[in-house]
Design an enzyme around this catalytic site. Structure first.
Site, PDB file in Angstrom:
ATOM      1  N   ASN A  29       0.800  -1.234   0.000  1.00 24.48           N
ATOM      2  CA  ASN A  29       0.000   0.000   0.000  1.00 24.48           C
ATOM      3  C   ASN A  29       0.829   1.278   0.000  1.00 24.48           C
ATOM      4  OD1 ASN A  29      -1.761  -2.088   1.989  1.00 24.48           O
ATOM      5  ND2 ASN A  29      -2.845  -1.167   0.274  1.00 24.48           N
ATOM      6  N   HIS A  43      -1.299  -3.750  -9.383  1.00 26.89           N
ATOM      7  CA  HIS A  43      -0.934  -3.154 -10.666  1.00 26.89           C
ATOM      8  C   HIS A  43      -0.825  -4.222 -11.756  1.00 26.89           C
ATOM      9  CE1 HIS A  43      -0.279   0.454  -8.373  1.00 26.89           C
ATOM     10  NE2 HIS A  43       0.595  -0.171  -7.612  1.00 26.89           N
ATOM     11  N   LYS A  80       0.884 -12.582  -2.792  1.00 30.62           N
ATOM     12  CA  LYS A  80       1.837 -11.730  -3.495  1.00 30.62           C
ATOM     13  C   LYS A  80       3.124 -11.587  -2.702  1.00 30.62           C
ATOM     14  CE  LYS A  80       3.493  -7.255  -3.823  1.00 30.62           C
ATOM     15  NZ  LYS A  80       3.842  -6.246  -2.795  1.00 30.62           N
TER      16      LYS A  80
END
Length: 276
Positions: free
Chosen positions: A74, A182, A162
């Site tokens: 983030n 993304h 991730k």
């Protein structure tokens, strides 16, 4: 809102108009030979335009990479890099980090954003690792399979697929394709996934599609491509070398597709900067 419903798109696109698709999902390619060839071709185009990324030097310990990746959540790479450098300067050992009060730790990593939450998570992760391995070290993971490592790491609060995949790629040198928000967006826009509802869904769908040995390259170049051209909002479609592959309904109509080099640094990647 009514126009979305009339086209029969899934409800998630009502909340994420930036990734709504030009091509209806039922008409998009499946995970077959044609889609693997599509991924291979797109990966090749990005390498031709952006270069072939090369991981430099000796990889860092998995422990270092895990915490660095948690700090990257983030926020952008430069802010999280500042937070990581500040953390290691003040606390040279993970034992020191584990012993630090949450408030003090949060102040140290403030530049990375969400400092209170990340400080608590880091301490929790270190506590779990010590209870399992008896030390602040993840070298025991080296002999395990990718699936076993992901399962082990994602049991810890604050560690998702991730983050675990980044440990595999950047610390253990595994041929894995990490998917963050993304990369998730770009795979959707390029028509590489089918009805994916999250980065984790995309990670699973892309597993059989990534050409052997191209996990790191494709991941890195997609991120660079997103920074340089395919922005979340107002993508620079006139510069896009993948314009004809794009299924994003919001893309600009035009013919200019040459991507020129820029003096701006779009290549900085936090996880490539973590030293052993």
């Amino acid at each position: 809102m009514r126009s979305f419903l009339s086209k029969g798109w899934p409800p998630r696109y009502l909340m994420c108009p930036q990734i709504r698709l030009k091509t209806p999902l039922k008409e998009r390619p499946g995970n077959g030979r044609a889609l693997r060839a599509r991924v291979r071709r797109i990966s090749g185009v990005l390498e031709e335009v952006l270069g072939v990324p090369v991981q430099s030097g000796k990889p860092p310990p998995s422990m270092d990479m895990l915490i660095a990746t948690v700090l990257s959540q983030n926020t952008n790479d430069r802010n999280s890099h500042r937070a990581y450098v500040a953390l290691r300067q003040r606390h040279p050992t993970w034992h020191s980090v584990a012993e630090a009060p949450v408030r003090s730790l949060a102040a140290t990593i403030r530049s990375g954003g969400m400092a209170n939450q990340k400080a608590a998570r880091i301490k929790g992760i270190l506590r779990t690792i010590y209870s399992v391995y008896g030390r602040y070290d993840l070298s025991a993971l080296q002999k395990r399979s990718n699936e076993e490592i992901i399962d082990e790491l994602t049991r810890m609060k604050g560690v998702g697929t991730k983050t675990a995949a980044c440990v595999l790629v950047f610390a253990l040198g595994r041929d894995v394709f990490p998917v963050d928000t993304h990369v998730y967006r770009l795979c959707e826009r390029l028509g590489l996934t089918l009805n994916s509802r999250s980065p984790d869904d995309t990670f699973e769908q892309m597993k059989p599609l990534i050409p052997a040995g191209k996990g790191y390259s494709f991941h890195t170049n997609l991120i660079r491509f997103g920074r340089k051209v395919c922005h979340a909002r107002r993508p620079a479609c006139g510069l896009c070398p993948l314009y004809d592959d794009c299924v994003y309904d919001g893309k600009e109509r035009g013919t200019a597709r040459s991507l020129k080099t820029s003096k701006a640094d779009h290549s900085f990647m936090l996880l490539d900067e973590i030293s052993p």
